[in-house]
Design an enzyme around this catalytic site. Structure first.
Site, PDB file in Angstrom:
ATOM      1  N   GLY A  86     -10.590  13.412   3.362  1.00 59.42           N
ATOM      2  CA  GLY A  86     -11.869  13.486   2.667  1.00 59.42           C
ATOM      3  C   GLY A  86     -12.584  12.148   2.670  1.00 59.42           C
ATOM      4  O   GLY A  86     -12.362  11.294   3.532  1.00 59.42           O
ATOM      5  N   ARG A  87     -13.441  11.963   1.670  1.00 59.55           N
ATOM      6  CA  ARG A  87     -14.271  10.758   1.598  1.00 59.55           C
ATOM      7  C   ARG A  87     -13.452   9.473   1.582  1.00 59.55           C
ATOM      8  O   ARG A  87     -13.756   8.513   2.298  1.00 59.55           O
ATOM      9  CB  ARG A  87     -15.153  10.805   0.341  1.00 59.55           C
ATOM     10  CG  ARG A  87     -16.232  11.868   0.355  1.00 59.55           C
ATOM     11  CD  ARG A  87     -17.073  11.779  -0.914  1.00 59.55           C
ATOM     12  NE  ARG A  87     -16.282  12.007  -2.109  1.00 59.55           N
ATOM     13  CZ  ARG A  87     -16.104  13.198  -2.681  1.00 59.55           C
ATOM     14  NH1 ARG A  87     -16.669  14.263  -2.166  1.00 59.55           N
ATOM     15  NH2 ARG A  87     -15.380  13.322  -3.775  1.00 59.55           N
TER      16      ARG A  87
ATOM     17  N   ARG B 281      -6.016  21.842   5.668  1.00 57.69           N
ATOM     18  CA  ARG B 281      -5.421  23.153   5.405  1.00 57.69           C
ATOM     19  C   ARG B 281      -5.199  23.946   6.687  1.00 57.69           C
ATOM     20  O   ARG B 281      -4.215  24.661   6.832  1.00 57.69           O
ATOM     21  CB  ARG B 281      -6.311  23.938   4.444  1.00 57.69           C
ATOM     22  CG  ARG B 281      -6.227  23.458   3.007  1.00 57.69           C
ATOM     23  CD  ARG B 281      -7.003  24.383   2.080  1.00 57.69           C
ATOM     24  NE  ARG B 281      -6.825  24.007   0.691  1.00 57.69           N
ATOM     25  CZ  ARG B 281      -7.591  23.134   0.054  1.00 57.69           C
ATOM     26  NH1 ARG B 281      -8.581  22.531   0.706  1.00 57.69           N
ATOM     27  NH2 ARG B 281      -7.388  22.849  -1.220  1.00 57.69           N
TER      28      ARG B 281
ATOM     29  N   ASP C 199       0.667   3.549  -4.996  1.00 60.50           N
ATOM     30  CA  ASP C 199      -0.097   3.328  -6.223  1.00 60.50           C
ATOM     31  C   ASP C 199       0.212   4.408  -7.236  1.00 60.50           C
ATOM     32  O   ASP C 199      -0.197   4.310  -8.382  1.00 60.50           O
ATOM     33  CB  ASP C 199      -1.598   3.305  -5.906  1.00 60.50           C
ATOM     34  CG  ASP C 199      -2.446   2.928  -7.119  1.00 60.50           C
ATOM     35  OD1 ASP C 199      -2.063   1.984  -7.826  1.00 60.50           O
ATOM     36  OD2 ASP C 199      -3.480   3.594  -7.350  1.00 60.50           O
TER      37      ASP C 199
ATOM     38  N   HIS D 233      -0.899   2.658 -10.573  1.00 59.92           N
ATOM     39  CA  HIS D 233      -2.048   3.570 -10.486  1.00 59.92           C
ATOM     40  C   HIS D 233      -3.356   2.847 -10.841  1.00 59.92           C
ATOM     41  O   HIS D 233      -4.052   3.194 -11.795  1.00 59.92           O
ATOM     42  CB  HIS D 233      -1.844   4.779 -11.395  1.00 59.92           C
ATOM     43  CG  HIS D 233      -2.641   5.972 -10.962  1.00 59.92           C
ATOM     44  ND1 HIS D 233      -2.237   7.271 -11.203  1.00 59.92           N
ATOM     45  CD2 HIS D 233      -3.827   6.085 -10.302  1.00 59.92           C
ATOM     46  CE1 HIS D 233      -3.134   8.116 -10.718  1.00 59.92           C
ATOM     47  NE2 HIS D 233      -4.112   7.407 -10.156  1.00 59.92           N
ATOM     48  N   ILE D 234      -3.690   1.876  -9.995  1.00 60.82           N
ATOM     49  CA  ILE D 234      -4.896   1.073 -10.239  1.00 60.82           C
ATOM     50  C   ILE D 234      -5.930   1.253  -9.121  1.00 60.82           C
ATOM     51  O   ILE D 234      -6.772   0.382  -8.903  1.00 60.82           O
ATOM     52  CB  ILE D 234      -4.547  -0.422 -10.397  1.00 60.82           C
ATOM     53  CG1 ILE D 234      -3.822  -0.963  -9.151  1.00 60.82           C
ATOM     54  CG2 ILE D 234      -3.722  -0.649 -11.646  1.00 60.82           C
ATOM     55  CD1 ILE D 234      -3.667  -2.477  -9.128  1.00 60.82           C
ATOM     56  N   GLY D 235      -5.883   2.400  -8.450  1.00 58.67           N
ATOM     57  CA  GLY D 235      -6.762   2.629  -7.311  1.00 58.67           C
ATOM     58  C   GLY D 235      -8.234   2.421  -7.588  1.00 58.67           C
ATOM     59  O   GLY D 235      -8.965   1.859  -6.778  1.00 58.67           O
TER      60      GLY D 235
END
Length: 278
Positions: free
Chosen positions: A96-97, A119, A218, A243-245
């Site tokens: 994705g983005r 998918r 992360d 988890h600091i994305g």
């Protein structure tokens, strides 16, 4: 009624309960694309170049004990290498983005091929032909080839695997022992999406037995309850961040602003620009 998130992911929300109660759900996509892509590249660099282990040695006061060795703390070269001719394949699980922005950030290193699983391709028998969009992306980023492929093909062919798919039952442990065993011994795994996509026990085993070179994460299954005795934290080639994305000042401010706008518009009965389709 409305509830709104300050995040792009919503796999932690019981959406069926919201739908039953006719509660709208707002979220904050797009504004964190740059920040997460940047952190993804940071983890690519740290995991590939053994930076996590190197920092730990310095902080433990062990630099004076290291001595000199030509290959001390060496890791694989990212991209096309010293002479610009080495083939280098990046594989994405989810495209994705954020994944495309991470690819854009990595493209100057010299990427000969980009594979991605979606998918349609994930369980296919063979790699898919490049679409017009793939060809245009390859041209824009100066990458030799871009196309979708099965997960098994991505595991076996990639020098770098980046996990950037949504969480949820469909992607739970999509990177499992079978996937990790197919990876190259010099390959690097990076996950900046959701911890549940990677089987932690299998990853620990892969790093202990050198199935792969390293991992940059992360996100980890069971977070934030990742204590000092966690198996991944015992491994020198596992780089773990909490988890600091999206953790830049600009991004968090933009996320908060979107969340407030969603909430206010929902309470006023106006159009919610960023709303999850339940």
């Amino acid at each position: 009624m409305i509830t709104t998130l300050r995040s792009v992911g919503y796999d932690h929300i019981e959406t069926s309960a919201l739908k039953t109660r006719r509660i709208k759900l707002g979220f904050t996509p797009d504004v964190l694309t740059f920040a997460v892509a940047d952190l993804t590249v940071l983890l690519v660099l740290m995991a590939t170049r053994n930076a996590g282990e190197a920092v730990s040695l310095v902080k433990a006061g062990k630099w004076p004990e290291l001595g000199f060795s030509p290959f001390l703390l060496c890791g694989p070269q990212i991209g096309s290498g010293v002479y610009g001719t080495k083939p280098y394949t990046v594989g994405f699980i989810g495209f994705g983005r954020i994944a495309k922005m991470a690819l854009k950030r990595l493209s100057p290193y010299g990427i000969s091929r980009c594979l991605y699983a979606n998918r349609r391709s994930a369980k296919a028998s063979n790699p898919l032909e490049s679409t017009e969009e793939d060809t245009a992306l390859a041209r824009e980023m100066n990458i030799g080839l871009v196309h979708a492929a099965p997960l098994s093909y991505i595991a076996a062919e990639s020098d770098l695997v980046i996990v950037l798919a949504p969480g949820g039952p469909e992607t739970h442990h999509i990177v499992d022992e079978g996937f990790l065993r197919k990876m190259k011994p010099t390959a690097v795994l990076v996950n900046t999406s959701r911890g549940t996509l990677v089987d932690t026990d299998a990853l620990v085993k892969a790093l202990q037995e050198n199935w792969i070179w390293s991992a940059g994460l992360d996100v980890v299954e069971g977070e934030p309850n990742i204590t000092a005795d966690h198996p991944l934290l015992q491994l020198p080639r596992a780089v773990i961040l909490p988890h600091i994305g999206s953790a830049t000042l600009d991004t968090r401010e933009a996320m908060a602003r979107l969340a407030v706008e969603n909430l206010v518009n929902g309470l006023k009965g106006e159009r919610i620009e960023h709303q999850v389709s339940l």
